[in-house]
Design an enzyme around this catalytic site. Structure first.
Site, PDB file in Angstrom:
ATOM      1  N   SER A   1       0.833  -1.195   0.000  1.00 30.92           N
ATOM      2  CA  SER A   1       0.000   0.000   0.000  1.00 30.92           C
ATOM      3  C   SER A   1       0.882   1.265   0.000  1.00 30.92           C
ATOM      4  CB  SER A   1      -0.957  -0.035   1.195  1.00 30.92           C
ATOM      5  OG  SER A   1      -1.918   0.987   1.102  1.00 30.92           O
TER       6      SER A   1
ATOM      7  N   ASP B   1      -5.965  -3.680  -2.108  1.00 26.53           N
ATOM      8  CA  ASP B   1      -4.882  -3.301  -1.194  1.00 26.53           C
ATOM      9  C   ASP B   1      -4.315  -4.530  -0.486  1.00 26.53           C
ATOM     10  OD1 ASP B   1      -3.411  -2.296   1.082  1.00 26.53           O
ATOM     11  OD2 ASP B   1      -4.386  -0.378   0.707  1.00 26.53           O
TER      12      ASP B   1
END
Length: 578
Positions: free
Chosen positions: A284, A427
């Site tokens: 991320s 993510d």
């Protein structure tokens, strides 16, 4: 008529049906479709019948090749002249079948314009998908040639033979120009046929490339040799006493904490981050920072400016627009803008091509694939694993850098899912929010014999648990509390830390994760909140200065004389094969 083959009789019947006028147009459609299917079955049946006669693989490969070439040559399009003749009057056809097409204003028996009926012809063949471009084909047209070019049907023997020829040409090349050209041929061959890596290693490609790289001072030749070696899965001996690994958690704008902590390490080591570490892994927001630091070699001040600029553009949005986006595209923020900013920053750079620069460390970013039967982690790599070495995590190096960041940071409800090939990425933090274990696993695959010198793991903040929470029975049983508890356990970063702290020595493993006054949202851009975040980071740095000093000493540990001798012998063995 009865003596003609069935496919010919079907074709004549179809021609008559089409010629008879618009009343039989539906029937003509069915006849055309039946004719195509009949011919397809005939050809396919003939192919399999011939294959049953022998078990020879050479014949099978030859038939597959000829069959593929035959299908490419088939042209189902009907010339406009013939289509006009189909709808002309029977009287005109009887006079002269080879006459010119009637004028555009001509009409059929029922007074309908032939030109207007021709506009409906494409619909007649729409069910057969003939001569029409699909959305997938249009997408491929905008893709680079190496990604969308059709691969010809080629046998393993042909790939092995071609690989041997390329390696031989590299060994025989004398001038710098020829060496450069032959290495580029090898790179193109390996990118087109990844399985050729096994044959290339067996034929001595690594030894030849190492000798060329060692014997030249041309940076372009060295860069191409580095890329070819990376595709072959070769890794150079680490410059330090062992493996130095950096791992960065996810956390949105809280990544500012990581930048401040890295500045502290640079202050003690007197080196930029990309020279401190052999392997960098991020998820991320950690993937964004790792790319800027490790792949682009940006200074931390530059990274801070880029990070703030991107965050401000992405997370500045009205509640009305965000809610509307959330309803229609399941993303609160503008995903198209996010992709545009990434493409502007990285252009069309491919992950494995970053290995041309010898200063670039090994890098990987982690995402979560959500459209498989089980949620799985996916690793975007800028390296290829050695021959006969397999990772526990699926992944690839043949992606754009911006794709890796986009996939790894596709936070649910914040951004849309990232579709790459047949996979939907979200993510990586929903599965692996602390990627330190992934980083150690991947690094050990690349350097199986090297000891671990230092592992540094950066978190993006935590808050002290409140012992007063959970006393109220109603609060404990609410759906919101249960959902948040499940989400917190899924994105927990300290569980991995606890495991690694038990397995690795204290002078090898270092985890830095500051306590925060307030746990901020990953999209927080309010200036006062960010200033508070920086104050928390500075407070943490002052309290843990000794720990940072120990980490810097571990990173700066150098090789002994004995180890340097062993590494020299290993290097010569790789170059000359003794």
């Amino acid at each position: 008529m009865s003596s003609l083959p069935r496919c010919a009789r079907v074709g004549i019947s179809t021609h008559r049906q089409i010629s008879s006028g618009p009343s039989n147009l539906d029937s003509a459609k069915m006849h055309v479709k039946n004719m195509v299917l009949t011919q397809w079955k005939l050809i396919n049946g003939l192919k399999f019948y011939l294959l049953k006669l022998t078990n020879d693989k050479t014949l099978e490969n030859a038939l597959n090749t000829e069959f593929a070439q035959f299908l490419q040559k088939i042209n189902f399009k009907i010339p406009k002249k013939e289509m006009l003749q189909y709808f002309a009057s029977d009287k005109d056809k009887d006079k002269d079948d080879s006459s010119k097409a009637p004028p555009a204003d001509a009409k059929d028996k029922k007074g309908q314009s032939i030109q207007s009926r021709l506009q409906n012809i494409p619909g007649m063949f729409s069910s057969l998908n003939i001569g029409m471009k699909t959305a997938e084909e249009k997408k491929k047209e905008s893709m680079p040639n190496w990604k969308c070019a059709p691969k010809p049907v080629i046998s393993k023997e042909s790939i092995a033979s071609r690989t041997c020829q390329v390696i031989t040409s590299i060994k025989l090349a004398e001038s710098d120009h020829l060496k450069m050209k032959r290495i580029e041929d090898l790179v193109a061959h390996l990118e087109r046929y990844p399985l050729a890596k096994h044959h290339a290693v067996k034929d001595g490609a690594i030894r030849a490339l190492l000798r060329i790289r060692e014997g030249t001072k041309e940076p372009n030749i060295q860069g191409s040799a580095n890329l070819a070696l990376a595709l072959l899965g070769h890794t150079d001996i680490v410059p330090g006493a062992g493996l130095r690994i950096l791992s960065i958690d996810g956390g949105g704008t809280r990544g500012i904490l990581v930048i401040e902590m890295l500045k502290k390490l640079e202050e003690f080591t007197k080196k930029p981050v990309h020279e401190m570490f052999d392997f960098i892994c991020g998820v991320s927001t950690g993937a964004i920072l790792a790319c800027l630091i490790g792949l682009k070699h940006k200074t931390l001040d530059e990274v801070s400016d880029i990070y703030k600029n991107i965050s401000t553009q992405i997370f500045t949005q009205s509640a009305l627009a965000g809610t509307s986006n959330l309803v229609w595209s399941h993303s609160y923020y503008d995903t198209a803008l996010w992709e545009k900013l990434l493409k502007d920053q990285w252009q069309d750079q491919i992950l494995i091509h970053t290995r041309k620069d010898p200063r670039t460390p090994k890098f990987c970013a982690v995402s979560a694939v959500v459209n498989h039967s089980r949620l799985t982690a996916y690793v975007f790599r800028n390296y290829s694993l050695p021959v006969k070495v397999q990772s526990q995590y699926c992944g690839n190096y043949n992606h754009y850098v911006w794709e890796a960041i986009r996939a790894s940071a596709a936070a649910p409800t914040y951004f849309e899912e990232c579709k790459i090939d047949n996979m939907l990425h979200q993510d990586g933090g929903i599965l692996v929010n602390n990627p330190t274990a992934v980083a150690i696993h991947e690094a050990r695959l690349l350097w199986p014999r090297a000891p671990i010198q230092c592992v540094i793991s950066f978190g993006t903040g935590r808050t002290a648990p409140n012992p007063m929470m959970g006393i109220d029975g109603y609060t404990c049983s609410s759906w919101k509390t249960k959902f948040l508890a499940i989400l917190d356990s899924a994105t927990d970063t300290e569980g991995v830390h606890t495991m690694l702290s038990d397995l690795l020595p204290t002078n090898v493993y270092f985890r830095f994760n500051p306590y925060l006054t307030e746990m901020l949202n990953i999209a927080e851009i309010h200036p006062q909140k960010l200033e508070q975040l920086k104050r928390d980071a500075l407070m943490y740095l002052r309290r843990n200065e000794d720990k940072f000093q120990n980490a810097a000493e571990a990173l700066s540990r150098k090789k002994g004389i004995g180890q340097k001798g062993v590494d020299w012998i290993s290097k010569k063995r790789e170059m000359y094969g003794f």
